[in-house]
Design a protein around this motif. Structure first.
Motif, PDB file in Angstrom:
ATOM      1  N   VAL B 118       0.842  -1.206   0.000  1.00 20.02           N
ATOM      2  CA  VAL B 118       0.000   0.000   0.000  1.00 20.02           C
ATOM      3  C   VAL B 118       0.866   1.240   0.000  1.00 20.02           C
ATOM      4  O   VAL B 118       0.651   2.185  -0.780  1.00 20.02           O
ATOM      5  CB  VAL B 118      -0.940  -0.009   1.230  1.00 20.02           C
ATOM      6  CG1 VAL B 118      -1.614   1.340   1.384  1.00 20.02           C
ATOM      7  CG2 VAL B 118      -1.976  -1.093   1.086  1.00 20.02           C
ATOM      8  N   SER B 119       1.876   1.217   0.849  1.00 19.26           N
ATOM      9  CA  SER B 119       2.747   2.393   0.950  1.00 19.26           C
ATOM     10  C   SER B 119       3.450   2.664  -0.369  1.00 19.26           C
ATOM     11  O   SER B 119       3.486   3.800  -0.854  1.00 19.26           O
ATOM     12  CB  SER B 119       3.766   2.167   2.062  1.00 19.26           C
ATOM     13  OG  SER B 119       4.734   3.152   2.032  1.00 19.26           O
ATOM     14  N   MET B 120       3.985   1.601  -0.973  1.00 23.24           N
ATOM     15  CA  MET B 120       4.703   1.789  -2.221  1.00 23.24           C
ATOM     16  C   MET B 120       3.764   2.263  -3.319  1.00 23.24           C
ATOM     17  O   MET B 120       4.113   3.139  -4.116  1.00 23.24           O
ATOM     18  CB  MET B 120       5.406   0.499  -2.633  1.00 23.24           C
ATOM     19  CG  MET B 120       6.653   0.230  -1.798  1.00 23.24           C
ATOM     20  SD  MET B 120       7.165  -1.487  -1.818  1.00 23.24           S
ATOM     21  CE  MET B 120       8.079  -1.589  -3.320  1.00 23.24           C
ATOM     22  N   ALA B 121       2.547   1.722  -3.330  1.00 20.39           N
ATOM     23  CA  ALA B 121       1.592   2.118  -4.368  1.00 20.39           C
ATOM     24  C   ALA B 121       1.243   3.597  -4.224  1.00 20.39           C
ATOM     25  O   ALA B 121       1.237   4.347  -5.207  1.00 20.39           O
ATOM     26  CB  ALA B 121       0.338   1.263  -4.284  1.00 20.39           C
ATOM     27  N   THR B 122       0.981   4.030  -2.982  1.00 16.74           N
ATOM     28  CA  THR B 122       0.620   5.435  -2.785  1.00 16.74           C
ATOM     29  C   THR B 122       1.763   6.346  -3.220  1.00 16.74           C
ATOM     30  O   THR B 122       1.560   7.321  -3.955  1.00 16.74           O
ATOM     31  CB  THR B 122       0.315   5.704  -1.306  1.00 16.74           C
ATOM     32  OG1 THR B 122      -0.481   4.650  -0.818  1.00 16.74           O
ATOM     33  CG2 THR B 122      -0.382   7.022  -1.125  1.00 16.74           C
TER      34      THR B 122
END
Lengths: 557, 353
Positions: B118-122
């Motif tokens: 999630v963090s990388m996608a955001t």
């Protein structure tokens, strides 16, 4: 059609963003026109209108039906996306993640009509504003300009009501305007209509006759022309002198802050604007100025206990000296490297001042207090209304020096270095001396500003000197128009003065500031009031003589 | 010979050498004095080094984004610190949801992977949008303008996320399997520090081999070498630039979660200091140079964690740890003065510098 949908989608996303960060909600507390429309709704309408206008402008074919339908569609899509937010919000509790997705927000978005009716209202409002924007686009230029100015001034009067109301109240005969124009929150209806008519009539008159007046002035013989100009300057000086009396305490405070930024901006203007050396650690010199005054005058530390005026020359010397000292290591750097190295210097100075290590001399995190105010004879520069004159004097002095420097041999050398370092050197300019002089002059001005700042607050804290100040000053110069003195003043008013006036929206201040910076760089990189050369440079590729497309802003300052 | 040599030395050079020499002497003297007093034992130093390694590998991951963007666009992506912030801040809500439902304790590995994703996608999303909206129209503008735009975008992103998620600190949930310590040959290492170092090392190795081995990586390197020529060779410049931002965003997002695991909290302003440090690291290693950024990050982390006790304590400075940022920035300035190409950097031409 495709363009219109795309623009509509962008507009919708922008509106959702504005809603979710809580801006719409916060702005709704202030009415533009009492009980009719609030600032939050105005914000949403402006976005929808703008997107409709953009869609109309981007329509490839010129048929008016095509244009209208495109702006209608984009408005509808904006409304649709916002109603999507309302629907999603009514089904899922978004508050767990987005703190501002409160029930109040949905009430505002649906005009307090509940979800079902509200969604249709939203769609209608979006489509309506899109269509209005299309009509606006199609109407003749004169009407467009008049409408823009008069509607803009209503919104302006509504936004700045807290500023205007007390100002009018101070002037006996003008106080009647208050009752006619304002309620406790927002404009009255008759006031808004009256203002609209008044401004439209006035701007109509100006657009018709303004050119004639200007040419009339230019056709006058030189002697009366000069007399007129001199009277103008005298009136300006008179206004500047009585300003704090007229404006009252709070606004004088704002003025002093703007004045300090003008001082800083003018100093940095020499380094960045004239010599083209991007300095992101300019706050270091401001801090050095403040701390020198504090150490020299404050009885709290008890080293010297000089008076402000005795300390001032030493402060300037200290500033110039530190400018040379910090300038020497970075002489060979260019561009981004210079920016980062100076940013590093700024932080080093702040950390050193903050540290316990230098605490016996500089007070550490608690700073230094009890800095005495400046006196001239019996006149104490105590509150903002008195400090204002000190700052005004400083600004005038610095403006004078900057103007003289700009036209001097040194100024020309700076500009040569800015344009091309290697060529300048080949032409026999001593790079070391030229650059060091730029750093030293800028640092001297900044130290002067710091000295006034310290005496204004009566105390100095390391936290007043963080890197944001440096970045702010750079932005003031760039937004105002690099290398240009009136530009710096306009920039300081726009970036420092306006946000101070809109204090209750302080939370969104930096948000708007950031968005404005990006938009500014994308649309008008030369600044609000650019220097002629710089402007030409940035618009080179668009062909010469395109000045007619965006006439220079005639901002009142 | 000597005459010619003399001519090339300017007074500024002499001043610079004097300053550099003085600092070197101070460092040397401080270190010897500290070691002589013996305030710190071997275990202390080991802890400092491990902490420095963990912190440094986070810097290195962030620095990757700076250095690649600088390499390809020659601009300081000032908003990269916000790309770093938004990932873990968004992933916090996923982590909190996992924690309150007990999923985190039951399947810690799966949840950690989810949080990372999630963090990388955001972060990637924000980085790509940033490139598309703010930077792409300014490719040919004078150099100051993208820098100001980046500063503006940085404010904008900070306060957008502040508006979204609020202005308070959010405490990251504690992951049970990362608590406690492990022992290696008599040395104790905190588990999460070991995980941070290992994860960062794996990510950096993956990134490096991607840039060095794959066709896409080769194309990116070609574009950063010479845009016009690579365009003539049929490389899609825009796509390569977007890919660079994607890689930068991914590594920043991953670094963000590691940072959050290490310091246990997220905040809308958390990106600023690590961002500047990571940029320093990129410059230290030689900007535009990927192994340089890794090395620079780790070096900076080590100096920051070991330096205050080693150099400053011996000089009798009170509370030396307050000055760790000053040490980092002094390093930056010194490197820029004496070796502007960085530790591993190749010689920059005037056009690049």
């Amino acid at each position: 059609m495709k363009q219109a949908i795309k623009i509509g989608l962008i507009g919708g996303v922008v509106e959702i963003l504005l809603s979710l960060i809580g801006m719409v909600e916060a702005f709704s507390q202030r009415d533009i026109v009492a009980h009719i429309i609030s600032m939050g709704h105005t914000l949403l309408f402006i976005v929808a209108l703008f997107m409709g206008y953009l869609a109309a402008k981007r329509t490839p074919r010129t048929g008016s039906l095509q244009i209208l339908s495109n702006s209608f569609i984009s408005g509808l899509i904006v409304g649709g996306l916002v109603s999507l937010l309302v629907i999603v919000g009514s089904l899922i509790n978004l508050r767990k993640v987005f703190v501002n997705a409160m029930p109040v927000l949905y009430e505002l978005l649906t005009f307090k009509q509940g979800t079902q009716i509200g969604v249709f209202l939203l769609l209608g409002a979006g489509a309506l504003s899109g269509a209005l924007a299309g009509l606006f686009f199609l109407s003749p230029k004169l009407i467009r300009r008049v409408l823009l100015i008069s509607l803009g001034s209503i919104v302006g009067a509504g936004v700045l009501q807290d500023l205007l109301r007390p100002t009018f109240a101070l002037w006996g005969p003008l106080a009647i305007i208050n009752e006619w124009l304002f309620t406790a929150n927002g404009l009255t209806i008759q006031g808004a209509i009256g203002l609209f008519l008044l401004i439209s009539a006035f701007s109509l008159f100006w657009f018709r006759k303004g050119a004639a007046i200007q040419t009339g002035f230019q056709q006058l013989p030189p002697a009366p022309q000069r007399i007129l100009k001199m009277t103008g300057i005298l009136i300006l000086v008179f206004i500047l002198l009585i300003l704090p009396r007229v404006l009252g305490l709070f606004l004088s405070e704002v003025l002093t802050i703007v004045g300090l930024y003008v001082l800083l901006g003018l100093g940095l203007n020499i380094v960045v604007g004239y010599a083209g050396l991007l300095d992101l650690g300019y706050v270091a010199f401001f801090a050095i100025g403040s701390y020198t005054v504090a150490v020299l005058t404050s009885p709290e530390l008890g080293f010297f206990s000089l008076s402000f005026w005795q300390a001032l020359p030493l402060v300037i010397v200290m500033g110039v000296f530190s400018g040379v000292l910090l300038g020497t290591p970075v002489l060979k750097m260019r561009g981004d490297y210079l920016a980062i190295a100076t940013l590093g210097f700024g932080e080093i100075i702040r950390i050193l001042v903050l540290s316990d290590f230098l605490r016996p001399w500089l007070g550490g995190a608690q700073g230094i207090g009890k800095i005495p105010k400046a006196f001239i004879g019996g006149f104490e520069f105590a509150g903002p209304q008195q400090i204002y004159y000190l700052i005004l004097a400083g600004c005038l002095l610095v403006i004078f020096i900057s103007l003289r420097l700009r036209d001097s041999r040194l100024g020309r050398a700076w500009m040569a270095v800015r344009e091309d370092e290697d060529v300048a050197q080949a032409m026999g300019i001593n790079l070391v001396a030229t650059k060091l002089l730029a750093f030293a002059t800028g640092a001297g001005f900044s130290a002067l500003s710091g000295a006034i700042f310290a005496s204004k607050l009566g105390s100095v804290y390391p936290h007043s000197f963080n890197v944001m100040i440096s970045i702010n000053i750079v932005c003031v110069i760039i937004v105002g128009g690099m290398g240009n003195i009136p530009g710096v003043i306009v920039g300081a008013i726009a970036l420092v003065g306006l946000p101070e006036l809109l204090r209750e929206f302080a939370e969104y201040r930096l948000f708007v500031y950031g968005a404005a910076l990006v938009a500014m760089m994308l649309l008008r990189p030369e600044g609000l009031w650019p220097e002629a050369v710089h402007r030409r440079e940035l618009h080179e590729e668009e062909g010469d003589g395109e000045g007619s497309e965006s006439p220079p802003e005639s901002k009142p300052d | 010979m000597l005459k010619r040599w003399k001519k090339r030395i300017t007074p500024t050079d002499v001043v610079m050498w004097l300053i550099g020499g003085a600092i070197l002497v101070l460092i040397f003297w401080g270190s010897i004095a500290t070691l002589a007093t013996g305030t710190y034992t071997g275990h202390h130093w080991f802890d400092f080094i491990i902490f420095g390694l963990a912190q440094g590998s986070i810097y290195a991951l962030i620095a990757m984004g700076y250095t690649m963007v600088y390499g390809i666009l020659r601009m300081i992506n000032f908003a990269h610190s916000e790309v770093f912030m938004c990932g873990p801040y968004t992933a916090y809500y996923v982590a909190a949801a996992f924690y309150s439902s007990g999923f985190l304790d039951q399947y810690p590995i799966v949840s950690l992977i989810m949080i990372f994703l999630v963090s990388m996608a955001t972060s990637t999303l924000v980085a790509v949008l940033l490139e598309r909206i703010a930077y792409r129209p300014l490719r040919t503008a004078p150099r100051l303008i993208p820098l100001i735009t980046a500063i503006g975008a940085s404010f904008f992103l900070q306060y957008t996320f502040r508006g979204f998620y609020g202005s308070g600190f959010q405490a990251y949930p504690v992951v049970q399997i990362l608590e406690g310590e492990i022992t290696f040959w008599g040395f104790r290492i905190l588990k999460f520090q070991a995980v941070v170092i290992a994860a960062a090392a794996i990510l950096m190795a993956a990134l490096y081999s991607f840039v060095q081995r794959t066709r896409l990586g080769k194309a990116i390197r070609a574009v950063s070498e010479d845009k016009e020529t690579s365009a003539l060779m049929g490389i899609d410049i825009d796509r390569m630039i977007v890919t660079t931002f994607v890689i930068g965003g991914m590594s920043a997002g991953a670094a963000g979660v590691l940072y959050a695991l290490m310091f246990k909290q997220v905040h809308f302003f958390m990106g600023f200091i690590p961002g500047i440090k990571a940029f320093t690291a990129a410059v230290l290693g030689g900007i535009g140079n990927i192994p340089g950024a890794m090395l620079g990050g780790i070096f900076l982390g080590l100096v920051e964690s070991v330096g205050p006790s080693l150099f400053l304590d011996g000089l009798g400075i009170v509370a030396p740890y307050q000055l760790k940022d000053a040490i980092a920035f002094t390093m930056l300035v010194l490197v820029l003065i004496f070796r502007p190409t960085g530790i591993l950097g190749e010689r920059l031409t005037v056009k690049k510098a």
